[in-house]
Design a protein around this motif. Structure first.
Motif, PDB file in Angstrom:
ATOM      1  N   HIS A   1       0.861  -1.185   0.000  1.00  0.00           N
ATOM      2  CA  HIS A   1       0.000   0.000   0.000  1.00  0.00           C
ATOM      3  C   HIS A   1       0.899   1.238   0.000  1.00  0.00           C
ATOM      4  O   HIS A   1       2.126   1.117  -0.012  1.00  0.00           O
ATOM      5  N   LYS A   2       0.291   2.421   0.011  1.00  0.00           N
ATOM      6  CA  LYS A   2       1.054   3.672  -0.013  1.00  0.00           C
ATOM      7  C   LYS A   2       0.850   4.452   1.286  1.00  0.00           C
ATOM      8  O   LYS A   2      -0.233   4.417   1.876  1.00  0.00           O
ATOM      9  N   THR A   3       1.912   5.161   1.676  1.00  0.00           N
ATOM     10  CA  THR A   3       1.850   6.057   2.827  1.00  0.00           C
ATOM     11  C   THR A   3       2.550   7.362   2.482  1.00  0.00           C
ATOM     12  O   THR A   3       3.263   7.456   1.479  1.00  0.00           O
ATOM     13  N   VAL A   4       2.347   8.368   3.334  1.00  0.00           N
ATOM     14  CA  VAL A   4       3.063   9.634   3.218  1.00  0.00           C
ATOM     15  C   VAL A   4       3.747   9.932   4.545  1.00  0.00           C
ATOM     16  O   VAL A   4       3.224   9.611   5.609  1.00  0.00           O
ATOM     17  N   GLN A   5       4.928  10.514   4.464  1.00  0.00           N
ATOM     18  CA  GLN A   5       5.686  10.975   5.627  1.00  0.00           C
ATOM     19  C   GLN A   5       5.956  12.452   5.371  1.00  0.00           C
ATOM     20  O   GLN A   5       6.660  12.789   4.415  1.00  0.00           O
ATOM     21  N   ASN A   6       5.398  13.319   6.184  1.00  0.00           N
ATOM     22  CA  ASN A   6       5.487  14.762   5.958  1.00  0.00           C
ATOM     23  C   ASN A   6       6.378  15.421   7.002  1.00  0.00           C
ATOM     24  O   ASN A   6       6.194  15.216   8.200  1.00  0.00           O
ATOM     25  N   TRP A   7       7.299  16.208   6.525  1.00  0.00           N
ATOM     26  CA  TRP A   7       8.230  16.935   7.396  1.00  0.00           C
ATOM     27  C   TRP A   7       8.097  18.418   7.143  1.00  0.00           C
ATOM     28  O   TRP A   7       8.332  18.882   6.024  1.00  0.00           O
ATOM     29  N   LEU A   8       7.726  19.170   8.167  1.00  0.00           N
ATOM     30  CA  LEU A   8       7.719  20.628   8.079  1.00  0.00           C
ATOM     31  C   LEU A   8       9.018  21.148   8.672  1.00  0.00           C
ATOM     32  O   LEU A   8       9.549  20.578   9.630  1.00  0.00           O
ATOM     33  N   TYR A   9       9.534  22.211   8.077  1.00  0.00           N
ATOM     34  CA  TYR A   9      10.755  22.831   8.586  1.00  0.00           C
ATOM     35  C   TYR A   9      10.598  24.345   8.541  1.00  0.00           C
ATOM     36  O   TYR A   9       9.794  24.881   7.780  1.00  0.00           O
ATOM     37  N   THR A  10      11.361  25.010   9.380  1.00  0.00           N
ATOM     38  CA  THR A  10      11.311  26.464   9.433  1.00  0.00           C
ATOM     39  C   THR A  10      12.499  27.041   8.663  1.00  0.00           C
ATOM     40  O   THR A  10      13.488  26.347   8.415  1.00  0.00           O
ATOM     41  N   GLU A  11      12.390  28.302   8.313  1.00  0.00           N
ATOM     42  CA  GLU A  11      13.459  28.946   7.541  1.00  0.00           C
ATOM     43  C   GLU A  11      14.753  29.099   8.334  1.00  0.00           C
ATOM     44  O   GLU A  11      15.816  29.270   7.752  1.00  0.00           O
ATOM     45  N   ASP A  12      14.674  28.981   9.664  1.00  0.00           N
ATOM     46  CA  ASP A  12      15.895  29.076  10.475  1.00  0.00           C
ATOM     47  C   ASP A  12      16.500  27.697  10.784  1.00  0.00           C
ATOM     48  O   ASP A  12      17.327  27.559  11.678  1.00  0.00           O
ATOM     49  N   GLY A  13      16.113  26.670  10.002  1.00  0.00           N
ATOM     50  CA  GLY A  13      16.768  25.371  10.096  1.00  0.00           C
ATOM     51  C   GLY A  13      16.209  24.399  11.109  1.00  0.00           C
ATOM     52  O   GLY A  13      16.840  23.391  11.433  1.00  0.00           O
ATOM     53  N   LYS A  14      14.998  24.640  11.594  1.00  0.00           N
ATOM     54  CA  LYS A  14      14.364  23.717  12.542  1.00  0.00           C
ATOM     55  C   LYS A  14      13.493  22.719  11.770  1.00  0.00           C
ATOM     56  O   LYS A  14      12.843  23.068  10.790  1.00  0.00           O
ATOM     57  N   VAL A  15      13.486  21.491  12.230  1.00  0.00           N
ATOM     58  CA  VAL A  15      12.577  20.489  11.700  1.00  0.00           C
ATOM     59  C   VAL A  15      11.580  20.167  12.814  1.00  0.00           C
ATOM     60  O   VAL A  15      11.930  20.167  13.992  1.00  0.00           O
ATOM     61  N   LEU A  16      10.317  19.937  12.419  1.00  0.00           N
ATOM     62  CA  LEU A  16       9.241  19.743  13.393  1.00  0.00           C
ATOM     63  C   LEU A  16       8.882  18.266  13.499  1.00  0.00           C
ATOM     64  O   LEU A  16       8.558  17.625  12.505  1.00  0.00           O
ATOM     65  N   PHE A  17       8.953  17.741  14.712  1.00  0.00           N
ATOM     66  CA  PHE A  17       8.553  16.371  15.013  1.00  0.00           C
ATOM     67  C   PHE A  17       7.274  16.415  15.828  1.00  0.00           C
ATOM     68  O   PHE A  17       7.173  17.176  16.780  1.00  0.00           O
ATOM     69  N   GLN A  18       6.299  15.560  15.477  1.00  0.00           N
ATOM     70  CA  GLN A  18       5.145  15.441  16.363  1.00  0.00           C
ATOM     71  C   GLN A  18       5.538  14.585  17.550  1.00  0.00           C
ATOM     72  O   GLN A  18       6.416  13.721  17.457  1.00  0.00           O
ATOM     73  N   ILE A  19       4.897  14.846  18.675  1.00  0.00           N
ATOM     74  CA  ILE A  19       5.100  14.030  19.871  1.00  0.00           C
ATOM     75  C   ILE A  19       3.905  13.082  19.945  1.00  0.00           C
ATOM     76  O   ILE A  19       2.770  13.511  20.121  1.00  0.00           O
ATOM     77  N   ARG A  20       4.177  11.797  19.753  1.00  0.00           N
ATOM     78  CA  ARG A  20       3.121  10.792  19.691  1.00  0.00           C
ATOM     79  C   ARG A  20       2.427  10.617  21.039  1.00  0.00           C
ATOM     80  O   ARG A  20       3.070  10.556  22.075  1.00  0.00           O
ATOM     81  N   LYS A  21       1.118  10.530  21.005  1.00  0.00           N
ATOM     82  CA  LYS A  21       0.346  10.354  22.241  1.00  0.00           C
ATOM     83  C   LYS A  21       0.513   8.949  22.808  1.00  0.00           C
ATOM     84  O   LYS A  21       0.555   8.766  24.020  1.00  0.00           O
ATOM     85  N   ASP A  22       0.637   7.943  21.943  1.00  0.00           N
ATOM     86  CA  ASP A  22       0.693   6.565  22.418  1.00  0.00           C
ATOM     87  C   ASP A  22       1.981   6.224  23.160  1.00  0.00           C
ATOM     88  O   ASP A  22       1.982   5.352  24.022  1.00  0.00           O
ATOM     89  N   ASN A  23       3.091   6.917  22.852  1.00  0.00           N
ATOM     90  CA  ASN A  23       4.345   6.557  23.507  1.00  0.00           C
ATOM     91  C   ASN A  23       5.220   7.753  23.901  1.00  0.00           C
ATOM     92  O   ASN A  23       6.298   7.570  24.451  1.00  0.00           O
ATOM     93  N   GLY A  24       4.764   8.973  23.594  1.00  0.00           N
ATOM     94  CA  GLY A  24       5.513  10.169  23.946  1.00  0.00           C
ATOM     95  C   GLY A  24       6.772  10.400  23.123  1.00  0.00           C
ATOM     96  O   GLY A  24       7.552  11.304  23.408  1.00  0.00           O
ATOM     97  N   LYS A  25       6.971   9.600  22.079  1.00  0.00           N
ATOM     98  CA  LYS A  25       8.172   9.709  21.240  1.00  0.00           C
ATOM     99  C   LYS A  25       7.965  10.727  20.124  1.00  0.00           C
ATOM    100  O   LYS A  25       6.850  11.021  19.708  1.00  0.00           O
ATOM    101  N   PHE A  26       9.095  11.254  19.626  1.00  0.00           N
ATOM    102  CA  PHE A  26       9.087  12.208  18.508  1.00  0.00           C
ATOM    103  C   PHE A  26       9.095  11.422  17.198  1.00  0.00           C
ATOM    104  O   PHE A  26       9.904  10.517  17.013  1.00  0.00           O
ATOM    105  N   TYR A  27       8.199  11.800  16.289  1.00  0.00           N
ATOM    106  CA  TYR A  27       8.048  11.103  15.013  1.00  0.00           C
ATOM    107  C   TYR A  27       7.906  12.148  13.910  1.00  0.00           C
ATOM    108  O   TYR A  27       8.050  13.331  14.154  1.00  0.00           O
ATOM    109  N   THR A  28       7.578  11.745  12.705  1.00  0.00           N
ATOM    110  CA  THR A  28       7.413  12.686  11.597  1.00  0.00           C
ATOM    111  C   THR A  28       6.474  13.828  12.004  1.00  0.00           C
ATOM    112  O   THR A  28       5.707  13.696  12.954  1.00  0.00           O
TER     113      THR A  28
END
Length: 190
Positions: free
Chosen positions: A29-56
């Motif tokens: 099947h197909k999936t998407v992995q989306n990464w947002l970044y800021t102009e000052d070089g930051k990448v944004l990770f979501q904090i998962r509710k199920d385990n508190g870990k940082f993910y896409t």
């Protein structure tokens, strides 16, 4: 019930099936992995509710009849509450993803996906996020270069700007984070 289009290994469309059957039988099947970044070089990770870990920043399945671009926008809207125009997004890689994982109940969850990785600039305010209360606790913004170095060395800590919803409002704090706070999945590629 969520249905996913299914494919053979070469990408020929075969029909559709429920998400549960797709993962029970290991159907492509197909999936998407989306990464947002800021102009000052930051990448944004979501904090998962199920385990508190940082993910896409936002990711998920491409549902039956949906284009990759539609899935890109839908996942961002559902998980972090932003309307994101995929015209600015750049697909950086198509990854063949194979992973089998034994769940707590002893069943095997089989993932066979062609995953489109997108990057897109984020120019908004961190207070604008609206998190899916079932999946996402917040966002962690980290310097992309520092994160790469952390992943390579597997040592030390880096600064993170934490955006979380508390009492109906987003709050912003900063703290140090370690490698073990990131969700790192072992992909057994074909």
């Amino acid at each position: 019930m969520e249905y996913l289009d299914i494919y053979d290994e070469q990408g020929t469309h075969l029909g559709y099936e429920t998400r549960d059957i797709v993962h029970r039988e290991g159907l492509w099947h197909k999936t998407v992995q989306n990464w947002l970044y800021t102009e000052d070089g930051k990448v944004l990770f979501q904090i998962r509710k199920d385990n508190g870990k940082f993910y896409t920043t936002a990711s998920g399945h491409v549902i039956k009849g949906e284009t990759i671009e539609e899935a890109f926008a839908r996942e961002i809207k559902e998980e972090i509450g932003l309307d994101c125009d995929c015209k600015e997004a750049k697909m950086i890689e198509l990854v063949t993803w194979i992973m089998d994982k034994t769940k707590k109940d002893g069943t095997v969850w089989k993932d066979r996906a062609k995953s489109s990785f997108f990057i897109v600039p984020y120019r908004g305010d961190f207070l604008d996020f609206k998190f899916d209360e079932n999946e996402v606790m917040g966002i962690a913004a980290v310097d992309a270069q520092e994160a790469l170095e952390l992943f390579e060395t597997e040592e030390g800590e880096i600064d993170a700007t934490m955006i979380k919803e508390e009492n109906g409002k987003n709050t912003i704090t900063t703290r140090k984070v370690k490698l073990e706070e990131f969700l790192i999945l072992e992909n057994e590629t074909a």
